[in-house]
Scaffold this motif. Structure first.
Motif, PDB file in Angstrom:
ATOM      1  N   LEU A 248       0.966  -1.276   0.054  1.00 47.21           N
ATOM      2  CA  LEU A 248       0.111  -0.114  -0.297  1.00 47.21           C
ATOM      3  C   LEU A 248       0.923   0.758   0.326  1.00 47.21           C
ATOM      4  O   LEU A 248       0.476   2.737  -0.853  1.00 47.21           O
ATOM      5  CB  LEU A 248      -0.572   0.102   1.076  1.00 47.21           C
ATOM      6  CG  LEU A 248      -2.051  -1.482   1.536  1.00 47.21           C
ATOM      7  CD1 LEU A 248      -2.412  -1.240   2.588  1.00 47.21           C
ATOM      8  CD2 LEU A 248      -3.270  -1.066  -0.055  1.00 47.21           C
ATOM      9  N   GLU A 289      -8.565  -1.724   4.853  1.00 43.94           N
ATOM     10  CA  GLU A 289      -9.012  -0.921   4.413  1.00 43.94           C
ATOM     11  C   GLU A 289     -10.136  -0.542   4.513  1.00 43.94           C
ATOM     12  O   GLU A 289     -10.923   0.527   4.164  1.00 43.94           O
ATOM     13  CB  GLU A 289      -8.570  -0.597   2.860  1.00 43.94           C
ATOM     14  CG  GLU A 289      -7.038   0.200   2.512  1.00 43.94           C
ATOM     15  CD  GLU A 289      -6.643  -0.348   0.785  1.00 43.94           C
ATOM     16  OE1 GLU A 289      -6.579   0.886   0.104  1.00 43.94           O
ATOM     17  OE2 GLU A 289      -6.813  -1.260  -0.101  1.00 43.94           O
ATOM     18  N   TRP A 309      -4.561   3.622   6.373  1.00 45.43           N
ATOM     19  CA  TRP A 309      -5.216   2.016   5.382  1.00 45.43           C
ATOM     20  C   TRP A 309      -6.991   2.523   5.230  1.00 45.43           C
ATOM     21  O   TRP A 309      -8.025   2.880   4.667  1.00 45.43           O
ATOM     22  CB  TRP A 309      -4.465   1.320   5.491  1.00 45.43           C
ATOM     23  CG  TRP A 309      -3.068   1.328   5.270  1.00 45.43           C
ATOM     24  CD1 TRP A 309      -2.677   2.329   4.403  1.00 45.43           C
ATOM     25  CD2 TRP A 309      -1.954   0.740   5.466  1.00 45.43           C
ATOM     26  NE1 TRP A 309      -0.877   1.951   4.652  1.00 45.43           N
ATOM     27  CE2 TRP A 309      -0.880   1.112   5.215  1.00 45.43           C
ATOM     28  CE3 TRP A 309      -1.618  -0.186   6.997  1.00 45.43           C
ATOM     29  CZ2 TRP A 309       0.193   0.552   5.266  1.00 45.43           C
ATOM     30  CZ3 TRP A 309      -0.732  -0.985   7.172  1.00 45.43           C
ATOM     31  CH2 TRP A 309       0.524  -0.343   6.577  1.00 45.43           C
ATOM     32  N   SER A 314      -5.247   5.244   1.466  1.00 45.57           N
ATOM     33  CA  SER A 314      -3.582   4.776   0.810  1.00 45.57           C
ATOM     34  C   SER A 314      -2.721   5.380  -0.182  1.00 45.57           C
ATOM     35  O   SER A 314      -3.472   6.132  -0.661  1.00 45.57           O
ATOM     36  CB  SER A 314      -3.346   3.001   1.268  1.00 45.57           C
ATOM     37  OG  SER A 314      -4.216   2.311  -0.465  1.00 45.57           O
TER      38      SER A 314
END
Length: 368
Positions: A248, A289, A309, A314
Motif C-alpha cells: 500500500l 482498508e 489505510w 492509502s
C-alpha cells in the motif's frame, strides 16, 4: 636512482592496467544498463493455468466441488449465447472466487442476472504480468466489448520480489546472476517467466495429488465451533513482515514495485486499446482498508500499520486514482461500498465471502 625509476615504472603498469580495467568495466556496465532500460530484450511475461481440458476439485470450507477447465486453462463459467455484450474479467483469487462455490462468485451472479457474458479468466495467485499474458492468449477467441481489470490491494507486493520468487532466483546457475548484474530488468523478466513455469509444474503436481486423495465430507457443526487462529496471517508475518507496507505504501516502501506495476499496466492498456476494446479498472481493497476488526488482527500479529489505510486513502489508492484519471480509464473503487463493514470476509481468511460477491455483482450491474 635508475633502479628507483624502474621500480616506479614497474609499479605504475599494474596500476594503469587496473585503472583501464575499471574504466572499461564502468563503460560496459553503463552501456548494458542503458540497453536494459530501453527494454531491447523482449521476454513474454508468461502465466500459469489450471490443467487444460480436465475436471478438477475446488473446496469451500472442506466441501468439494468439481469444475471443468477449458483449453485455455481457466475454469469454464456459464456459457451464454445470443447476448448483447461480452466482458473479459482479469484478476486473481478474489475475482476467481477462492473458498466459495462457483455459482456464488460475482461473475456467475452477473451471468445469471444480466444479458451479458462475463468471461472470468482469473486464476488464484495471478499477478498483473500473468493477467496481461492471459489476455494476449484468450482475447482473440472471444468477441469482447470491455475488459475489466480487478486490482486487488496486494497486487504491488505480488509484482515485486516475493520470498518465493527470491528463493527461486537464488537457486539459479551462476551465469544467470552475472547476466542479472548487467541487465537487471531484462533478466528479471526472463526469470519471472521461468518462475511462472515452475508454478505451473507445482500446481499440476499438487492438483494431481489432491484429486487422488479420498474425500471425507466435513463435519459442519465441528467446523462452526472451530476457533479462528488466523494461522495464515501469522505465517505471512513470519515470511514477510512488511507485506502491508509493500502493498500500500507506493511512494515509499513499494515505490520501485509500483513503477514496475505501472509499466505493465500501461502496456496492457495500450494492447487493449489497440485491439479496439475499452479498459475498466475495479479496485478491491485489502481487508485493512475497510474491516476494522481485521485491521486490529493484523496489528496484534505485529504488522506495521498505518491508520490512513482504514480511515482515509492509502498511497496505492491515490496513485491508482491519478493513473486512471490521467489515462481516462473508468475506475470503480469498491471501498465506497465496503468500508467499515465486517461481514464481507471468510472466517479466518483473506478472501471475500458470498455477501461480498453479491455486493460486488450489484455494484457492477449499476456501474457498467
Amino acid at each position: 636512482m635508475k633502479k628507483d625509476k624502474e621500480q616506479t615504472t614497474n609499479l605504475s603498469k599494474p596500476i594503469k592496467f587496473g585503472l583501464y580495467t575499471l574504466l572499461f568495466f564502468s563503460v560496459l556496465l553503463s552501456f548494458c544498463r542503458i540497453i536494459d532500460s530501453f527494454g531491447w530484450f523482449h521476454f513474454s511475461y508468461g502465466h500459469y493455468h489450471f490443467p487444460v481440458n480436465q475436471k478438477i476439485p475446488f473446496f469451500r470450507q472442506g466441501e468439494r466441488e468439481f469444475s471443468e477447465i477449458n483449453e485455455f486453462g481457466f475454469r469454464i463459467g456459464t456459457l451464454k449465447t445470443d447476448v448483447t455484450c461480452s466482458y473479459l474479467l482479469l484478476g486473481d483469487s478474489q475475482t476467481f472466487g477462492s473458498g466459495i462455490f462457483k455459482k456464488d462468485t460475482f461473475p456467475e451472479i452477473l451471468n445469471r442476472e444480466t444479458n451479458c457474458h462475463w468471461i472470468n479468466v482469473s486464476i488464484p495467485g495471478f499477478t498483473l504480468e500473468n493477467e496481461f499474458s492471459m489476455y494476449e492468449k484468450v482475447s482473440p477467441s472471444f468477441p469482447l466489448k470491455d475488459v475489466y481489470l480487478f486490482v486487488y490491494g496486494n497486487d504491488i507486493y505480488e509484482t515485486g520480489d516475493t520470498p518465493d520468487y527470491l528463493h527461486f532466483v537464488n537457486h539459479q546457475k551462476w551465469y544467470f546472476h552475472v547476466f542479472a548484474f548487467f541487465f537487471p530488468e531484462s533478466s528479471r523478466l526472463y526469470l519471472k517467466g521461468t518462475y511462472f513455469e515452475s508454478i505451473q509444474k507445482r500446481m499440476e503436481e499438487e492438483l494431481k495429488r489432491v484429486s487422488q486423495l479420498p474425500y471425507l465430507a466435513p463435519d459442519t457443526k465441528t467446523k462452526q465451533e472451530e476457533e479462528i487462529d488466523f494461522l495464515p496471517l501469522k505465517t505471512l508475518f513470519q515470511i514477510s513482515p512488511t507485506y502491508l507496507s509493500n502493498s500500500l505504501d507506493t511512494k515509499t516502501f513499494a515505490k520501485k514495485d509500483f513503477e514496475r506495476w505501472k509499466r505493465v499496466f500501461l502496456r496492457l492498456k495500450h494492447k487493449i486499446e489497440k485491439d479496439d476494446k475499452r479498459l475498466r479498472v475495479v479496485y478491491i481493497p485489502l481487508e485493512v482498508e475497510f474491516d476494522k476488526t481485521r485491521y486490529e488482527v493484523y496489528q496484534n500479529i505485529g504488522f506495521k500499520m498505518n491508520p490512513k489505510w482504514l480511515e482515509f486513502d492509502s498511497e496505492l489508492v491515490l496513485d491508482l486514482i491519478q493513473l486512471t484519471k490521467e489515462n481516462e480509464i473508468p475506475l470503480i473503487d469498491l471501498r465506497k461500498w465496503m468500508r467499515y463493514r465486517t461481514d464481507l470476509l471468510q472466517k479466518g481468511d483473506i478472501h471475500l465471502n458470498e455477501v461480498a460477491t453479491r455486493l460486488i455483482a450489484d455494484i457492477l450491474k449499476k456501474e457498467r
